[in-house]
Write an enzyme that holds these catalytic residues in place. Structure first.
Site, PDB file in Angstrom:
ATOM      1  N   SER A 488     -42.671  32.208 -21.259  1.00 20.88           N
ATOM      2  CA  SER A 488     -44.099  32.067 -21.552  1.00 20.88           C
ATOM      3  C   SER A 488     -44.356  31.100 -22.696  1.00 20.88           C
ATOM      4  CB  SER A 488     -44.693  33.445 -21.885  1.00 20.88           C
ATOM      5  OG  SER A 488     -44.003  34.023 -22.990  1.00 20.88           O
ATOM      6  N   ILE A 489     -43.390  30.980 -23.620  1.00 21.33           N
ATOM      7  CA  ILE A 489     -43.584  30.071 -24.749  1.00 21.33           C
ATOM      8  C   ILE A 489     -43.694  28.628 -24.284  1.00 21.33           C
ATOM      9  CG2 ILE A 489     -41.119  29.810 -25.174  1.00 21.33           C
ATOM     10  CD1 ILE A 489     -41.793  29.705 -28.164  1.00 21.33           C
ATOM     11  N   PHE A 490     -43.014  28.297 -23.159  1.00 24.22           N
ATOM     12  CA  PHE A 490     -43.072  26.927 -22.650  1.00 24.22           C
ATOM     13  C   PHE A 490     -44.398  26.638 -21.942  1.00 24.22           C
ATOM     14  CE2 PHE A 490     -38.555  28.253 -22.369  1.00 24.22           C
ATOM     15  CZ  PHE A 490     -38.078  27.464 -23.397  1.00 24.22           C
ATOM     16  N   GLU A 491     -45.136  27.686 -21.608  1.00 22.63           N
ATOM     17  CA  GLU A 491     -46.439  27.499 -20.985  1.00 22.63           C
ATOM     18  C   GLU A 491     -47.564  27.489 -22.015  1.00 22.63           C
ATOM     19  OE1 GLU A 491     -46.646  30.672 -18.211  1.00 22.63           O
ATOM     20  OE2 GLU A 491     -45.456  29.644 -16.668  1.00 22.63           O
ATOM     21  N   LEU A 492     -47.347  28.207 -23.153  1.00 21.71           N
ATOM     22  CA  LEU A 492     -48.394  28.302 -24.165  1.00 21.71           C
ATOM     23  C   LEU A 492     -48.514  27.019 -24.970  1.00 21.71           C
ATOM     24  CD1 LEU A 492     -47.735  31.943 -25.436  1.00 21.71           C
ATOM     25  CD2 LEU A 492     -49.548  31.174 -23.900  1.00 21.71           C
TER      26      LEU A 492
END
EC number: 3.2.2.6
Length: 696
Positions: A488-492
């Site tokens: 999810s960090i790569f999407e945020l």
């Protein structure tokens, strides 16, 4: 009673007239010599035989009685062979005797072989003929002599009679002869279709296994008479012309040749059984026979019998042209003949064009085969071949020279005490085996967030900066990673998302076990479609942990290439490594050591040892690859001036720097260091208290 004189005169005149009819030949001393008669006597030693004077059975039209009545006398002579000296025979009257116009041998001996000449003469006329007698022995182990056999032929499926030859002199007119028949000198149980009639053996339907030697045996007085006949079985007489096998009758056969070379035209044909007639097969050019051509370079070979069975033959004849010239080209015909007709087929001798069709086809075929083999080998061993080439001839990636790390390793950290039986192997692989192999064995420099990232208030920006400083992004998809949505960090973060979408960084996604059916797996599939440069590698359990497994070769192939030696554990623990957090890590370690020293200095003496052991034990359990231990001087002070004049910062909980102990949750025992809990030296900010350091 004497015959009347007029009758004798008439008989003499008749006999004289008979002699005058016969043409004289070989006359010597006034005696006509008819040489050796065509009939030959062949007997086995010990058998009786009767030799008749052949003059009375084909040379003169009279018999022995009339000749004797006409005043002619019959005399016998013996010689070893034609032209040898003849001597009169002295008959002993027992073993060898003269009876009318014949000589009887009862029995014969080996020395009886020779020529026996019978002569009839008077004072005016003389006539002579010789008869051959051969006395032989049986072949070893047989009941006959192979040179004294009679020969018969029979057609398949037809009837055949085999006679017991030349036994008329041993038969009695008033008695049926007792004849025994043998095949190959052995008694045989004859099939019903074979019938015996007096002195013959009748085969009603000849079969192929009837081929062989048939011996008849007859007893005469105290002697035994044997006659052997060899039966040969043939196919039925053909009523068709020969059949051409090559070339074919129905079409023109073209044979190419080069000028100056030799040409060989072969004709093959099948001939049915035609008796004793030899097969007739030959070549012609136009209307000329080959032997009529002026060229000596063109000639026929002998007729060769390729196959033969029951008189049927497959034969061939070749036409050879030595040093072919332009005039030798043309149409040649092969003819086959028998008594039922003639057939022919043609071959066109044609000049070969200078086209290397066969050579070209062979070359292309070899190239195609080599290409198929090469593609197959490449498909099966692509990674091994590329690794071999890269290790020996490859160059390092130039576009990643300004980056500090070979790969950024993203995974979900789970403490060993939380591993379960189902996911334990995956977590151990992600936390221990994978980083250990990449760093220690292959020598790659990894950025591991739990180890290398110092938590700050700008955590997401720090992660983006670290990913940007890495050549590869390795995402380890364990079940816990999927459940917790570790990506999810790569999407945020916008910068991270753009790097994945535009292909600025190559992503290696390692799937551990079967992830289908796990919560959030659909989002994993969506993530795969978002990443532009993505390589998915399957980890199939502990068997992939072996160094020579396909998994490590595939992973090494996807990792950046550089010519470095595998780093040692000491190199991996070097705190002087430079990177986006290199100096910060140094300060972090020193600050931690200082905070720990302060806390221990103010603590109760009995708790110092306990805290020191517990703290370092926990640090060893939670951090598997790098230790942040620092030996604090005994005085408990740390020279911060050793850090340098650079501007540095660290995110150490201020309670440790102020010398405060963390609050314990247990209330059963009083805290020995409760007096120190409120002795804060520095105030804590709200942002600092909100950040935890367990991400180390």
């Amino acid at each position: 009673m004497k015959a009347p004189i007029p009758h004798l005169i008439l008989l003499y005149a008749t006999f004289t007239q008979s002699l005058k009819v016969v043409t004289k030949r070989g006359s010597a001393d006034g005696c006509t010599d008819w040489s050796v008669d065509i009939k030959k006597y062949q007997v086995l030693v010990g058998e009786p035989v009767r030799i008749k004077c052949a003059l009375f059975y084909g040379y003169i039209r009279t018999n022995y009685t009339l000749a004797q009545s006409a005043g002619l006398s019959l005399m016998w002579y013996k010689s070893s062979g034609p032209g040898d000296f003849e001597e009169p025979i002295a008959f002993d009257g027992s073993r060898m005797s003269k009876e009318e116009d014949s000589i009887w041998f009862r029995p014969t001996l080996l020395q009886d072989s020779g020529l026996y000449a019978c002569v009839i003469r008077n004072s005016t006329y003389c006539m002579k003929v010789s008869i051959s007698l051969t006395v032989g022995e049986n072949d070893t182990g047989l009941c006959y002599n192979s040179k004294m056999k009679y020969f018969e032929k029979a057609e398949l499926s037809k009837s055949k009679e085999i006679s017991c030859r030349d036994i008329e002199d041993f038969l009695l007119p008033t008695r049926e002869p007792e004849i025994l028949w043998y095949k190959e000198c052995r008694t045989k149980t004859w099939r019903p279709s074979i019938v015996f009639k007096r002195d013959t053996l009748l085969i009603k339907e000849v079969k192929e296994d009837d081929i062989g030697n048939y011996t008849c045996e007859l007893k005469y007085g105290g002697f035994v008479v044997r006659r052997t006949t060899e039966l040969t079985v043939t196919a039925p007489l053909t009523d068709k012309p020969p059949k051409l096998l090559y070339p074919m009758e129905s079409k023109l056969t073209i044979q190419e040749t080069q000028l100056g070379g030799s040409a060989n035209l072969t004709c093959r044909a099948f001939f049915g059984y035609s008796g004793d007639v030899s097969p007739l097969i030959y070549w012609m050019k136009g209307e000329k026979f080959i032997e009529d051509l002026d060229e000596n370079r063109v000639w026929e070979s002998d007729i060769r019998i390729l196959k033969e069975h029951l008189g049927e033959q497959e034969v061939s004849i070749s036409l050879i042209v030595d040093s072919v010239e332009e005039g030798d080209l043309g149409n040649y015909s092969c003819y086959v003949e028998n008594g039922n007709g003639r057939r022919h087929a043609s071959v066109l001798l044609h000049k070969r064009e200078l086209m290397y069709t066969v050579e070209l086809a062979g070359g292309l075929g070899a190239i195609l085969l080599l290409l198929v083999c090469s593609v197959t080998i490449y498909k099966c061993y692509k990674i091994e071949i590329m690794l071999f080439y890269r290790n020996h001839f490859g160059a390092e990636e130039l576009d990643g020279d300004n980056k500090d790390y070979d790969a950024y390793l993203s995974y979900t950290k789970v403490d060993p005490d939380q591993w379960n039986q189902e996911t334990g192997e995956e977590e151990r692989f992600a936390l221990e085996i994978l980083p250990d192999m990449l760093e220690k064995h292959y020598g790659y420099k990894l950025f591991i967030p739990d180890r290398d990232l110092i938590p700050t208030g700008t955590y997401i920006e720090d992660v983006a900066r670290c990913v940007d400083q890495s050549k590869r992004l390795i995402i380890v998809m364990t079940p816990n990673y999927v459940v917790r949505r570790g990506w999810s960090i790569f999407e945020l973060e916008t910068r991270l998302r753009n790097m994945l979408v535009t292909g600025e960084i190559k992503v290696i996604l390692i799937e551990c076990s079967e992830l289908r059916g796990i919560m959030n797996y659909q989002e994993v599939e969506a993530l795969k479609h978002t990443i532009k440069l993505l390589t998915v590698i399957k980890w199939h359990g502990p068997k992939c942990n072996k160094l020579n497994s396909k998994f490590w070769k595939r992973l090494q192939y996807e990792m950046p290439f550089k010519r470095i030696e595998p780093i040692t554990h000491e190199q991996a623990l070097d705190v002087s490594e430079q990177g986006p957090f290199g100096e910060l890590q140094t300060v972090s370690a020193i600050s931690m050591a200082a905070a720990t020293s302060t806390a221990l200095a103010t603590a109760h003496p009995d708790l110092r040892s306990t805290f020191h052991n517990t703290y370092h034990s926990q640090m060893r359990q939670k951090h598997y690859y790098r230790s942040y231990e620092y030996d604090v001087p005994p005085t408990g002070t740390l020279p911060l001036t050793s850090i340098g004049n650079q501007h540095t910062y660290c995110n150490i909980p201020m309670t440790l720097i102020n010398g405060q102990r963390p609050q314990t949750k247990s209330s059963r025992e009083p805290n020995p260091d409760e007096a120190h809990t409120n002795s804060a030296i520095l105030p804590l900010l709200a942002r600092e208290t909100s950040i935890s350091s367990v991400i180390w």
